[in-house]
Scaffold this active site. Sequence first.
Site, short mmCIF file in Angstrom:
data_model
loop_
_atom_site.label_atom_id
_atom_site.label_comp_id
_atom_site.label_asym_id
_atom_site.label_seq_id
_atom_site.Cartn_x
_atom_site.Cartn_y
_atom_site.Cartn_z
N HIS A 123 -5.62 3.72 -1.96
CA HIS A 123 -6.83 4.07 -1.69
C HIS A 123 -7.27 5.39 -2.30
O HIS A 123 -6.71 6.42 -1.75
CB HIS A 123 -7.01 4.16 -0.15
CG HIS A 123 -8.16 4.17 0.51
ND1 HIS A 123 -8.56 4.19 1.70
CD2 HIS A 123 -9.46 4.48 -0.01
CE1 HIS A 123 -9.77 4.53 2.08
NE2 HIS A 123 -10.56 4.70 0.93
N ASN A 180 0.92 -1.30 0.15
CA ASN A 180 0.03 0.15 -0.05
C ASN A 180 0.77 1.31 0.02
O ASN A 180 1.80 1.55 0.68
CB ASN A 180 -0.93 0.06 1.27
CG ASN A 180 -1.76 1.10 1.37
OD1 ASN A 180 -1.53 2.10 0.94
ND2 ASN A 180 -3.30 0.87 1.61
N THR A 199 -8.38 3.93 7.90
CA THR A 199 -9.62 3.02 7.87
C THR A 199 -9.75 2.55 9.19
O THR A 199 -8.87 1.81 9.67
CB THR A 199 -9.65 2.03 6.61
OG1 THR A 199 -9.15 2.76 5.65
CG2 THR A 199 -10.96 1.48 6.74
N GLU A 235 -11.23 -8.96 2.74
CA GLU A 235 -9.63 -8.85 3.34
C GLU A 235 -10.23 -8.64 5.15
O GLU A 235 -10.90 -7.54 5.34
CB GLU A 235 -9.46 -7.54 3.00
CG GLU A 235 -7.94 -7.13 3.66
CD GLU A 235 -7.21 -5.90 2.76
OE1 GLU A 235 -7.33 -6.04 1.58
OE2 GLU A 235 -6.63 -5.11 3.56
N HIS A 257 -4.07 -4.35 7.65
CA HIS A 257 -4.22 -3.12 8.61
C HIS A 257 -3.26 -3.47 9.98
O HIS A 257 -3.58 -4.40 10.65
CB HIS A 257 -5.65 -2.82 8.98
CG HIS A 257 -5.51 -1.15 9.73
ND1 HIS A 257 -5.84 -0.38 8.87
CD2 HIS A 257 -5.24 -0.92 10.78
CE1 HIS A 257 -5.88 0.70 9.33
NE2 HIS A 257 -5.44 0.64 10.67
N GLU A 267 -8.57 0.49 -3.46
CA GLU A 267 -9.42 0.60 -2.21
C GLU A 267 -10.33 1.69 -2.46
O GLU A 267 -10.21 2.84 -2.58
CB GLU A 267 -8.47 0.66 -0.82
CG GLU A 267 -7.73 -0.25 -0.54
CD GLU A 267 -6.81 -0.15 0.58
OE1 GLU A 267 -6.17 -0.95 0.94
OE2 GLU A 267 -6.97 1.04 1.18
N HIS A 288 1.10 6.18 1.84
CA HIS A 288 1.93 6.96 2.44
C HIS A 288 3.02 7.75 1.98
O HIS A 288 3.37 8.60 2.44
CB HIS A 288 2.09 6.32 3.91
CG HIS A 288 1.07 5.76 4.78
ND1 HIS A 288 0.25 7.15 4.98
CD2 HIS A 288 0.35 4.72 5.30
CE1 HIS A 288 -0.81 6.47 5.69
NE2 HIS A 288 -0.61 5.11 5.82
N ARG A 299 -9.37 8.27 -1.82
CA ARG A 299 -10.58 8.68 -0.73
C ARG A 299 -11.18 9.79 -1.48
O ARG A 299 -10.75 10.51 -2.47
CB ARG A 299 -9.94 9.11 0.37
CG ARG A 299 -8.96 8.07 1.21
CD ARG A 299 -8.43 8.65 2.64
NE ARG A 299 -9.55 8.67 3.36
CZ ARG A 299 -9.76 7.87 4.51
NH1 ARG A 299 -8.83 6.93 4.85
NH2 ARG A 299 -10.67 7.86 5.44
N ARG A 346 -7.08 13.16 0.18
CA ARG A 346 -6.21 13.43 1.05
C ARG A 346 -4.72 13.15 0.63
O ARG A 346 -3.62 13.74 1.04
CB ARG A 346 -6.49 13.18 2.36
CG ARG A 346 -6.20 11.74 2.72
CD ARG A 346 -6.42 11.33 4.19
NE ARG A 346 -7.73 11.63 4.58
CZ ARG A 346 -8.47 10.94 5.74
NH1 ARG A 346 -7.53 10.31 6.58
NH2 ARG A 346 -9.73 11.23 6.14
N1 PXP Z 1 -6.01 -3.02 3.80
C1 PXP Z 1 -6.85 -1.85 3.82
C2 PXP Z 1 -8.30 -2.17 3.39
C3 PXP Z 1 -6.52 -0.84 4.33
O1 PXP Z 1 -7.52 0.44 4.20
C4 PXP Z 1 -5.29 -0.30 4.72
C5 PXP Z 1 -4.76 0.94 5.08
O2 PXP Z 1 -5.51 1.33 6.23
C6 PXP Z 1 -4.20 -1.40 4.77
C7 PXP Z 1 -4.66 -2.63 4.31
C8 PXP Z 1 -2.88 -1.09 5.16
O3 PXP Z 1 -2.58 -0.97 6.44
P1 PXP Z 1 -1.56 -0.32 7.14
O4 PXP Z 1 -0.85 1.08 6.25
O5 PXP Z 1 -1.69 -0.35 8.40
O6 PXP Z 1 -0.50 -1.51 6.78
#
Ligand code: PXP
Length: 253
Positions: free
Chosen positions: A54, A11, A112, A162, A201, A81, A14, A56, A60
């Site tokens: 994601h 992901n 999330t 998931e 997550h 996402e 960030h 959004r 953001r």
């Molecule tokens: N899966 C989903 C559906 C998410 O929304 C997120 C980000 O919140 C993640 C995985 C990845 O989570 P993290 O950044 O905490 O590894």
Amino acid sequence: MPPPNLLLGVNIDHVVTLRQARYRTMLEAFNVEPSVLQAALEAEAAGAHSITLHLRADRRHIQDADVRLLRQQIGTKLNLEMGNTREILDIALSVRPDFVCMVPENREEVTTEGGLDVAGQRATLRPTVKALNDNGTRVSMFIDPDLDQVRASADIGASMIELHTGTFANHTGQERAAEVERLRAAAALGHELGLQINAGHGLTTKNLPEMWSVPHLAELNIGHHIVSRAIFIGLRTAIQEMLAVMATYRDPC
Ligand code: PXP
């Protein structure tokens, strides 16, 4: 080489959070950094199996142009996402990601916060899932490890779930152990109903092995820990470090 037991979706939201912190109002400028494309290509070079992002409603971090750019340029799978809104659905139908993960979205949340209430939102989710499926995108539901939510996900036509591992990640001791039991039960039921089981997550190289009693895991989506580690050891090494831990997973069933 045999396929790995467990696939990794990186992901990259960030990475884009950092870009937006400086360049939100000047994304066309020549000196914009860090590059979302470079991050995705680096993730692929490190062995990631998909790139997760994601889009959004408040934009953001990830922007529409980022989704389109990655759709054209990456060689692995694109996992989008999204919240269940007409606006984002139209983008997904036009971009045609390989996977969509439906997530809840609240304006004030930092990230999330909980799973999607699929059981309570069947009527609005069912047509979205159908539209995506008919368009060639496989759909996942980001849910808490709750058996009703697992059943509802299968019922509305999703092919994957998931499991939200935030509660697992944010607790220790007895509470974490109890959450692992919930994850185990949800994964077992999902598998029985023909769903692919993903999770994500708050996962880290440290806490992952405590999840290894959860059966049928197919793919993990991980962002924050990888990007945090990347500050100190680089993105490629951070991903390889994660993949090395993931390679120790053996489906207990
Ligand atoms: N899966 C989903 C559906 C998410 O929304 C997120 C980000 O919140 C993640 C995985 C990845 O989570 P993290 O950044 O905490 O590894």
